[in-house]
Design an enzyme around this catalytic site. Structure first.
Site, short mmCIF file in Angstrom:
data_model
loop_
_atom_site.label_atom_id
_atom_site.label_comp_id
_atom_site.label_asym_id
_atom_site.label_seq_id
_atom_site.Cartn_x
_atom_site.Cartn_y
_atom_site.Cartn_z
CG ASP A 56 -2.09 0.98 1.04
OD1 ASP A 56 -2.43 1.30 -0.12
OD2 ASP A 56 -2.67 1.40 2.06
CG HIS A 93 -4.79 10.35 3.36
ND1 HIS A 93 -5.85 10.14 4.21
CD2 HIS A 93 -3.85 9.42 3.69
CE1 HIS A 93 -5.56 9.11 5.02
NE2 HIS A 93 -4.35 8.67 4.72
CD GLU A 134 -6.25 4.55 4.95
OE1 GLU A 134 -5.58 3.80 4.22
OE2 GLU A 134 -5.75 5.28 5.83
CG ASP A 161 -5.61 0.27 3.85
OD1 ASP A 161 -5.64 -0.79 4.47
OD2 ASP A 161 -4.72 1.13 4.00
CB THR A 204 -6.39 7.74 1.79
OG1 THR A 204 -6.21 6.61 2.63
CG2 THR A 204 -7.80 8.26 1.93
#
Ligand code: MN
Length: 437
Positions: A138, A145, A210, A244, A370
């Protein structure tokens, strides 16, 4: 380099009537791949292509007599239910199958009688994670964000100095990736309030979502052999929506010094359809850096990336609480944003990931991080929308939220639209929170 062709013709129509509706997520120009079977059956999982509100069953369709021998070779791994093997094929082969599927599903193909028996309504199907995801990483490319969350965790030092140089990421866990339509159990974990002396172990109280996209890797690279920017796009298969799920109280206590761990790996949800990079071709945008920001280091730069490495994809988060569901009220939209605000492109994420020789494999998933917009109401998580839980959101029925409650359904939606192109969508990425064990 633009790869638009007749499959991007906005006027093209399908013999599947629902694909021609103006607001269809899956018109003829999309053709995303997923893994499905008839709901409630014990069928083998099979690869299909979404068209309108139907699925073209590729196992079934491969037996039709309408394909060229070249196309039949490309269909073979899909007919066997093995999307990974197809993902690993070179870009021109994947593109060749898109052309063949487009032509077969086109209103003028004359194949409706032959192929209509290979359709299953999506409402009669159950979906699975579309491919074997060996590894999941990720990233953190949403700079709005990163800045907002950084302020909450470190008011004096929101954006760390590496952010504008390194595509930041962490290795997630693929075993807990699930497909849209299921539930997510509220995790247990260590929580320590800022004024508490010691942590306690119990149910997460600050459960969050997210809003992300997930990039599926096409062909991989051998260990020790980086992927240069000029080749990055050949290694990109397509995108799905990615939620997420995040336990903010676990995260605040555990994240230093090594980053996210149990606050993140209890669940991730993806939308069932992988929208291919070929379908997203009309929605490219230039990649630019704000005035005064450093330009990417040469290994993360290329003329093609500057010209069109960015993608315009509209993203939304919707919420339906248990009370709304019981009252028959539809989900409400909490925010809208766009992937175009990402600080790093998909190609930069991929090239950076392999830049040390790390080997990527077909089907690996790279989350974008995000995707929040620049405005206050455009946060892609409740952490942002509630200012770290300090300001609750009031829903149309009067309920309030700072973080998620049991029974809440979170639905991510995404679509791409541009002048001269047919709008395409991603379908829903939905899951409902259930109580901690
Ligand atoms: Mn994330």
């Amino acid at each position: 380099m633009t790869l638009t062709d007749h499959t991007h013709d906005p006027e093209a129509q399908s013999w599947v009537p629902s694909a021609n509706a103006a607001d269809a997520d899956f018109p003829l120009q999309n053709l995303p791949y997923g893994l499905f079977r008839r709901a409630g059956s014990q069928q083998d999982w099979r690869v299909g292509v979404a068209i309108g509100d139907q699925i073209l069953d590729l196992r079934h369709a491969a037996q039709a007599g309408c394909w060229s021998s070249d196309t039949l070779v490309l269909l073979q791994p899909l007919a066997e239910g093995d999307l990974n093997r197809f993902m690993a094929l070179p870009q021109e082969k994947r593109r060749a199958l898109r052309l063949a599927l487009f032509d077969a599903l086109h209103a003028d193909s004359g194949l409706d009688a032959e192929l209509s028996g290979c359709l299953l309504p999506q409402s009669e199907a159950e979906m699975a994670v579309p491919c074997r995801i060996a590894d999941y990483t990720d990233f953190y490319t949403g700079i709005h964000h990163a800045t907002t969350v950084g302020k909450l965790f470190r008011p004096d030092n929101p954006l760390l100095p590496n952010y504008k140089w390194v595509p930041i990421g962490y290795h997630g866990r693929s075993s807990s990736i699930g497909v849209s339509g299921g539930t997510v159990r509220r995790p247990l974990g260590q929580l320590k309030a800022p004024d508490a002396e010691v942590p306690v172990f119990g149910p997460c109280k600050r459960l969050d979502y997210e809003l992300e996209l997930g990039l599926f890797v096409a062909g991989g690279n051998a260990l020790g052999e980086p992927i240069p920017m000029a080749e990055a796009e050949q290694h990109m298969f397509g995108l799905s929506l990615l939620n997420d799920w995040s336990a903010r109280d676990l995260q605040a206590w555990e994240y230093q010094p090594l980053g996210p761990f149990l606050a993140k790996n209890f669940a991730s949800t993806i939308s069932p359809w992988i929208v291919t990079m070929e379908a997203l071709e009309p929605f490219r945008l230039p990649f630019t850096r704000p005035e005064g920001d450093p330009q990417p280091l040469p290994y993360l730069d290329s003329p093609a990336n500057r010209a069109g490495g960015n993608y315009g994809i509209e993203l939304e988060v919707w919420l339906q609480t248990a009370q709304m569901r019981a009252a028959g009220q539809p989900a409400v939209c909490l925010m809208r944003s766009n992937f175009k605000y990402a600080y790093w492109t998909l190609a930069q994420m991929l090239t950076h990931h392999a830049s040390n020789g790390c080997n990527l494999q077909p089907g690996d998933l790279l989350g974008t991080g995000t995707q929040s917009g620049p405005e206050a109401g455009e946060g892609g998580s409740l952490l942002e929308l509630s200012l770290g839980g300090k300001q609750s959101i009031t829903l149309p029925n009067g309920e309030t939220r700072t973080f998620l409650q049991d029974g809440d359904s979170v639905i991510l939606r995404g679509f791409a639209q541009a002048k001269g192109a047919r709008r395409i969508g991603f379908g829903d990425c939905a899951a409902t929170v259930v109580a901690a064990p």
